[in-house]
Motif scaffolding. Structure first.
Motif, mmCIF file in Angstrom:
data_model
loop_
_atom_site.group_PDB
_atom_site.id
_atom_site.type_symbol
_atom_site.label_atom_id
_atom_site.label_comp_id
_atom_site.label_asym_id
_atom_site.label_seq_id
_atom_site.Cartn_x
_atom_site.Cartn_y
_atom_site.Cartn_z
ATOM 1 N N VAL A 181 0.863 -1.190 0.000
ATOM 2 C CA VAL A 181 0.000 0.000 0.000
ATOM 3 C C VAL A 181 0.897 1.237 0.000
ATOM 4 O O VAL A 181 1.821 1.346 0.810
ATOM 5 N N PHE A 182 0.594 2.167 -0.897
ATOM 6 C CA PHE A 182 1.442 3.342 -1.082
ATOM 7 C C PHE A 182 0.618 4.620 -0.931
ATOM 8 O O PHE A 182 -0.480 4.731 -1.481
ATOM 9 N N PHE A 183 1.171 5.570 -0.189
ATOM 10 C CA PHE A 183 0.570 6.898 -0.049
ATOM 11 C C PHE A 183 1.061 7.746 -1.226
ATOM 12 O O PHE A 183 2.255 7.954 -1.386
ATOM 13 N N ILE A 184 0.139 8.234 -2.035
ATOM 14 C CA ILE A 184 0.476 9.107 -3.157
ATOM 15 C C ILE A 184 0.023 10.518 -2.781
ATOM 16 O O ILE A 184 -1.171 10.786 -2.658
ATOM 17 N N HIS A 185 0.971 11.407 -2.607
ATOM 18 C CA HIS A 185 0.650 12.737 -2.077
ATOM 19 C C HIS A 185 0.034 13.651 -3.134
ATOM 20 O O HIS A 185 -0.820 14.484 -2.798
ATOM 21 N N ASP A 186 0.482 13.535 -4.359
ATOM 22 C CA ASP A 186 -0.100 14.314 -5.451
ATOM 23 C C ASP A 186 0.496 13.833 -6.761
ATOM 24 O O ASP A 186 1.379 12.974 -6.777
ATOM 25 N N LEU A 187 -0.001 14.384 -7.858
ATOM 26 C CA LEU A 187 0.551 14.087 -9.181
ATOM 27 C C LEU A 187 1.097 15.355 -9.835
ATOM 28 O O LEU A 187 1.183 15.463 -11.057
ATOM 29 N N VAL A 224 -9.572 15.194 -5.313
ATOM 30 C CA VAL A 224 -8.867 15.739 -6.471
ATOM 31 C C VAL A 224 -7.699 14.836 -6.852
ATOM 32 O O VAL A 224 -7.505 14.494 -8.030
ATOM 33 N N VAL A 225 -6.906 14.424 -5.865
ATOM 34 C CA VAL A 225 -5.766 13.557 -6.140
ATOM 35 C C VAL A 225 -6.238 12.167 -6.557
ATOM 36 O O VAL A 225 -5.654 11.542 -7.450
ATOM 37 N N VAL A 245 -9.459 7.850 0.295
ATOM 38 C CA VAL A 245 -9.347 9.306 0.444
ATOM 39 C C VAL A 245 -9.480 9.630 1.924
ATOM 40 O O VAL A 245 -10.534 9.398 2.528
ATOM 41 N N ALA A 246 -8.414 10.155 2.509
ATOM 42 C CA ALA A 246 -8.416 10.448 3.949
ATOM 43 C C ALA A 246 -7.606 11.720 4.200
ATOM 44 O O ALA A 246 -6.373 11.684 4.187
ATOM 45 N N PRO A 247 -8.276 12.865 4.407
ATOM 46 C CA PRO A 247 -7.546 14.114 4.675
ATOM 47 C C PRO A 247 -6.719 14.005 5.951
ATOM 48 O O PRO A 247 -7.189 13.505 6.970
#
Length: 445
Positions: A181-187, A224-225, A245-247
């Motif tokens: 499992v990978f956290f992707i912060h943005d693109l 959005v991400v 999705v978890a702020p």
């Protein structure tokens, strides 16, 4: 409550029904940094949650010369706690030299500064801390995750490091029972390559290719991400990858009203937080401040820029170092502790975030938690993470930013009072709730 109390509270609750191998490779290198950035804060929070108790049953992983290796819980906890102390997360604001210098500058009368003031506190003891860790634990030469991980474990990488190198993750193919499992912060390096170093575009593309090949699921901070990630995963054959999705909540100190905020009613000031790089749009703020000083003279508010210098920022640095007009009204700060940041943010007229592009915006969550109004760009990520409680402006409308900042500066400002009422109604999300959601997602894969 302060972060040590947060650690104890975060460790309470129902344990996960599967062990997690948490990757601390990037976190272990952050002893070289003065203070944490946004990814560092998220990485540290997860590490303290998962590795802060010997009874939790979770494991730590680290990249070594022999490849990825499982390291002992004691060694991992020592890394996490050592980084926490190095960043000064337990310092009272008055113990923070950077904070004291900022307060003195904000409180003092204007002088004849020829450029923006700069506070760049160094950190000592990095080498001795690393040497002590090696003496106590030895070099990390533990078992391979292929051999060491229990059946059905989860591998969790929150930092995106080094997701662009496929050889680091090929072991997952040998252990299909282990879910990566990978956290992707943005693109953003792909969507807005003009704001990043040239090599980052290809590197981020490789991150997504490796996520598609080795990942079972992803975690993001905003819808959005998530939508952007799904669009890039579809051509890679992974359009149905589970994405949570978890702020991210602010650190607990920001919502702790017992932790004092700076009160300087006769010295109005604003804060901006973030690495000094083109995407953050510091150039707009500095031009606004030059015009504020031209119009209002000594009565113009002050600006505290909090963040390290990044890349491709020559125009901003030229203004900071050579613009006489802003010399008495702008200070640039790096190396500030989190308690010091909280105190400064709590006393500011507003947080300013004029970014052109973001994946989330952790300073907005921090400002809302502390009760400080936010003036930010009208970009989709900020609208989502600000929960409708920010004053949103176009990042290219300099005159509107100037007018709004002047309005928020005025004593008994109705504009600021209305914005403050919005923040006072904001209920800051908790880390316990966040982790409950994240751990349920990991367990259900």
């Amino acid at each position: 409550m302060h972060d040590r109390a947060f650690l104890a509270a975060a460790l309470r609750g129902s344990p996960m029904d599967c062990p997690v191998a948490y990757d601390i490779t990037r976190l272990a290198t952050r002893v070289l940094n003065r203070t944490p950035n946004g990814i560092d804060r998220i990485d540290s929070a997860f590490a303290r949650r998962l590795l802060g108790s010997a009874t939790a049953g979770h494991l730590a992983m680290m990249m070594t010369l022999q490849g990825p290796r499982i390291i002992s819980g004691a060694a991992a906890a020592d890394v996490v706690n050592g980084i926490f102390l190095h960043w000064g997360e337990d310092e009272a604001p008055g113990e923070d030299e950077s904070y004291r210098r900022i307060v003195n500058w904000l409180s003092g009368e204007t002088s004849s500064f020829k450029a923006a003031q700069r506070v760049a506190r160094g950190r000592s003891g990095q080498a001795s801390g690393v040497a002590r860790w090696i003496r106590q634990h030895g070099f990390p030469i533990g078992q391979s995750p292929v051999a060491a991980l229990p059946k059905g474990a989860r591998y969790l990488n929150v930092s995106q490091f080094p997701l662009w190198i496929p050889s680091y993750f090929r072991w997952l193919k040998q252990r299909p029972d282990v879910k990566g499992v990978f956290f992707i912060h943005d693109l953003l390096p792909i969507e807005h390559p003009e704001y990043f170093r040239k090599a980052e575009y290809d590197r981020h593309l490789r991150r997504l290719v490796n996520l598609a090949e080795f990942g079972a699921a992803a975690i993001v901070t905003t819808q959005v991400v998530k939508e952007a990630l799904q669009a890039h995963l579809a051509p890679l054959g992974r359009k149905d990858m589970p994405i949570l999705v978890a702020p991210i909540p602010a650190a607990p100190i920001f919502s702790d009203r017992r932790a004092a905020s700076l009160e300087l009613t006769d010295s109005p000031y604003f804060v901006a937080c973030g690495t000094i790089e083109p995407r953050k749009n510091h150039l707009l703020l500095l031009h606004v401040w030059r015009e504020l000083v031209r119009r209002d003279g000594a009565s113009a508010p002050k600006l505290v820029l909090i963040g390290a210098r990044g890349w491709e920022n020559e125009n901003v640095v030229d203004l900071l170092e050579r613009c006489h007009a802003i010399g008495n009204h702008v200070i640039e700060v790096s190396g500030l502790s989190t308690p010091g940041l909280k105190a400064l943010m709590g006393g500011a007229r507003a947080l300013l975030m004029p970014s052109f592009a973001e994946g989330y915006g952790l300073p907005i969550a921090e400002a809302l938690a502390v009760g400080t109004p936010v003036i930010a760009s009208d970009i989709a990520a900020f609208e989502e993470s600000g929960a409708g409680r920010i004053t949103a402006l176009s990042p290219i409308d300099g005159e509107k930013w100037l007018e709004t900042i002047r309005a928020f500066t005025a004593p008994n400002s109705p504009e600021r009072a209305a914005a403050k009422a919005q923040t006072d109604r904001f209920e800051a999300p908790s880390w316990s709730g966040y982790f409950a959601k994240a751990e349920a997602f990991l367990s259900d894969l």
